[in-house]
Write a protein that holds these residues in place. Sequence first.
Motif, short mmCIF file in Angstrom:
data_model
loop_
_atom_site.label_atom_id
_atom_site.label_comp_id
_atom_site.label_asym_id
_atom_site.label_seq_id
_atom_site.Cartn_x
_atom_site.Cartn_y
_atom_site.Cartn_z
N THR A 141 0.85 -1.19 0.00
CA THR A 141 0.00 0.00 0.00
C THR A 141 0.88 1.24 0.00
N PRO A 142 0.46 2.30 -0.69
CA PRO A 142 1.26 3.54 -0.72
C PRO A 142 1.43 4.11 0.69
N SER A 143 2.62 4.60 0.95
CA SER A 143 2.90 5.23 2.24
C SER A 143 2.94 6.74 2.05
N THR A 144 3.24 7.45 3.10
CA THR A 144 3.39 8.91 3.01
C THR A 144 4.85 9.30 2.79
N ARG A 145 5.74 8.30 2.70
CA ARG A 145 7.17 8.57 2.53
C ARG A 145 7.53 8.73 1.05
N LEU A 146 8.42 9.68 0.78
CA LEU A 146 8.92 9.91 -0.58
C LEU A 146 10.39 9.55 -0.65
N ARG A 147 10.84 9.20 -1.85
CA ARG A 147 12.26 8.92 -2.10
C ARG A 147 12.62 9.56 -3.43
N PHE A 148 13.78 10.20 -3.48
CA PHE A 148 14.28 10.80 -4.70
C PHE A 148 15.58 10.10 -5.06
N ASP A 149 15.59 9.45 -6.24
CA ASP A 149 16.79 8.76 -6.74
C ASP A 149 17.34 9.56 -7.91
N VAL A 159 15.74 10.29 1.10
CA VAL A 159 14.49 9.68 1.53
C VAL A 159 13.91 10.45 2.71
N ASP A 160 12.58 10.35 2.82
CA ASP A 160 11.92 10.89 4.01
C ASP A 160 12.37 10.08 5.22
N SER A 161 12.68 10.78 6.29
CA SER A 161 13.02 10.11 7.54
C SER A 161 12.28 10.84 8.65
N THR A 162 12.38 10.32 9.86
CA THR A 162 11.68 10.97 10.96
C THR A 162 12.23 12.36 11.22
N LEU A 199 12.36 15.54 5.86
CA LEU A 199 11.57 15.17 4.70
C LEU A 199 12.37 15.46 3.43
N VAL A 200 12.02 14.80 2.35
CA VAL A 200 12.69 15.03 1.06
C VAL A 200 12.57 16.51 0.68
N GLU A 201 11.42 17.11 0.95
CA GLU A 201 11.21 18.52 0.60
C GLU A 201 12.23 19.43 1.28
N GLU A 202 12.68 19.05 2.47
CA GLU A 202 13.69 19.83 3.20
C GLU A 202 15.10 19.61 2.65
N GLN A 203 15.26 18.62 1.79
CA GLN A 203 16.56 18.29 1.23
C GLN A 203 16.71 18.75 -0.22
N LEU A 204 15.73 19.51 -0.73
CA LEU A 204 15.75 19.92 -2.13
C LEU A 204 16.99 20.72 -2.49
N GLU A 227 19.99 20.36 -1.35
CA GLU A 227 21.08 19.39 -1.54
C GLU A 227 20.93 18.66 -2.88
N ILE A 228 19.70 18.32 -3.22
CA ILE A 228 19.44 17.61 -4.48
C ILE A 228 19.81 18.50 -5.66
N VAL A 229 19.38 19.76 -5.62
CA VAL A 229 19.69 20.70 -6.71
C VAL A 229 21.20 20.92 -6.79
N HIS A 230 21.87 21.02 -5.64
CA HIS A 230 23.33 21.19 -5.64
C HIS A 230 24.01 19.98 -6.29
N GLU A 231 23.54 18.78 -5.96
CA GLU A 231 24.11 17.55 -6.55
C GLU A 231 23.91 17.53 -8.06
N ILE A 232 22.72 17.92 -8.51
CA ILE A 232 22.46 17.97 -9.95
C ILE A 232 23.42 18.95 -10.62
N GLY A 233 23.65 20.10 -9.99
CA GLY A 233 24.59 21.08 -10.53
C GLY A 233 26.01 20.54 -10.61
N LEU A 234 26.46 19.87 -9.56
CA LEU A 234 27.81 19.29 -9.55
C LEU A 234 27.97 18.26 -10.65
N ARG A 235 26.95 17.41 -10.83
CA ARG A 235 27.03 16.40 -11.88
C ARG A 235 27.02 17.04 -13.26
#
Length: 110
Positions: free
Chosen positions: A34-42, A55-58, A61-66, A68-76
Amino acid sequence: MVQEKDRSEHDPTDKELEEAKKYSLVRIPRYDYTPSTRLRFDLRGGHPHHGSEWVDSTGRLVEEQLSEIVHEIGLRGEAAERKRLADLERWCGAGLSVLGGSSWQVSFGR
């Protein structure tokens, strides 16, 4: 971005049990998903610098890590551009045409 799923034991229905008795090839699932409320960005492709999965953790949340994700995309992206330019320089230094062809074609004006 994917929504993670929770796994739970499957309780077979009467219909599933009946069909399993009737047909030998019927397989009753062991788990329900069943779908959960947790998100994962690969993030795939390129050379990872700081991570490839968020990943969402206690605590976060993934939204709070955006950022870092954008920075990683820029580095790559920067690393891919550096590699592209290095490859281009190597090809031109070897006498290869950017549009294709081998060094003998360039040397002989073909």
